[in-house]
Motif scaffolding. Sequence first.
Motif, PDB file in Angstrom:
ATOM      1  N   ALA A   1     -21.807 -35.347  24.011  1.00 17.61           N
ATOM      2  CA  ALA A   1     -22.988 -36.217  24.040  1.00 17.61           C
ATOM      3  C   ALA A   1     -24.124 -35.619  23.219  1.00 17.61           C
ATOM      4  O   ALA A   1     -24.848 -36.339  22.529  1.00 17.61           O
ATOM      5  CB  ALA A   1     -23.438 -36.452  25.483  1.00 17.61           C
TER       6      ALA A   1
ATOM      7  N   CYS B   1     -24.667 -36.266  19.355  1.00 19.55           N
ATOM      8  CA  CYS B   1     -25.148 -37.578  18.924  1.00 19.55           C
ATOM      9  C   CYS B   1     -26.058 -37.454  17.699  1.00 19.55           C
ATOM     10  O   CYS B   1     -26.961 -36.614  17.658  1.00 19.55           O
ATOM     11  CB  CYS B   1     -25.899 -38.206  20.099  1.00 19.55           C
ATOM     12  SG  CYS B   1     -27.063 -39.482  19.664  1.00 19.55           S
TER      13      CYS B   1
ATOM     14  N   VAL C   1     -19.462 -39.639  24.089  1.00 14.44           N
ATOM     15  CA  VAL C   1     -18.713 -39.459  25.338  1.00 14.44           C
ATOM     16  C   VAL C   1     -17.412 -40.253  25.258  1.00 14.44           C
ATOM     17  O   VAL C   1     -16.326 -39.744  25.572  1.00 14.44           O
ATOM     18  CB  VAL C   1     -19.559 -39.905  26.562  1.00 14.44           C
ATOM     19  CG1 VAL C   1     -18.707 -40.055  27.807  1.00 14.44           C
ATOM     20  CG2 VAL C   1     -20.703 -38.928  26.794  1.00 14.44           C
TER      21      VAL C   1
ATOM     22  N   ALA D   1     -25.312 -41.263  22.489  1.00 19.67           N
ATOM     23  CA  ALA D   1     -24.721 -40.245  23.362  1.00 19.67           C
ATOM     24  C   ALA D   1     -23.476 -40.805  24.051  1.00 19.67           C
ATOM     25  O   ALA D   1     -22.440 -40.137  24.134  1.00 19.67           O
ATOM     26  CB  ALA D   1     -25.744 -39.772  24.389  1.00 19.67           C
TER      27      ALA D   1
ATOM     28  N   VAL E   1     -23.377 -43.549  31.582  1.00 14.90           N
ATOM     29  CA  VAL E   1     -24.399 -42.672  31.012  1.00 14.90           C
ATOM     30  C   VAL E   1     -25.744 -43.241  31.430  1.00 14.90           C
ATOM     31  O   VAL E   1     -26.012 -44.428  31.236  1.00 14.90           O
ATOM     32  CB  VAL E   1     -24.274 -42.597  29.475  1.00 14.90           C
ATOM     33  CG1 VAL E   1     -25.414 -41.785  28.874  1.00 14.90           C
ATOM     34  CG2 VAL E   1     -22.918 -42.007  29.081  1.00 14.90           C
TER      35      VAL E   1
END
Length: 133
Positions: free
Chosen positions: A111, A114, A57, A53, A73
């Motif tokens: 995100a 992913c 980003v 994720a 994160v």
Amino acid sequence: MSTEMKVTFPGGKKVTAHYDGFEIATDQGVDSGGEGAAPEPFDYFLASLATCAAYYVMKFCEGRSIPTDGITVHQRWERNEEKKRLERISIRIEVPPEFPAKYHKALVRAADSCTVKKTLADPPEITTETVVV
């Protein structure tokens, strides 16, 4: 990139995956009879989701020349101890005040794209067999 991974047993409760020239060492915690010398396999599972994720980003920000300084994160999870399984995983992207507000929702979508999350949402068939060599 290889499509195969070899796993060996170096001793104790340690298990090591060999993949594309890397060694991914695991161990069990002391409370499970290991030495706690490396993360447990399930820790890598959790880390793969969080880092995947975060990669998306980062990729989103790079594509818009937005610095990633100050972006973090965070991943949290809830376990059902009785069922010995995860109940919920949440990912929170923290951005500094100067991060453009118009990109907040798009950052979440990035995100959410992913590959690990997509694989969990539509899991592959997993087969296991024993072979005499």
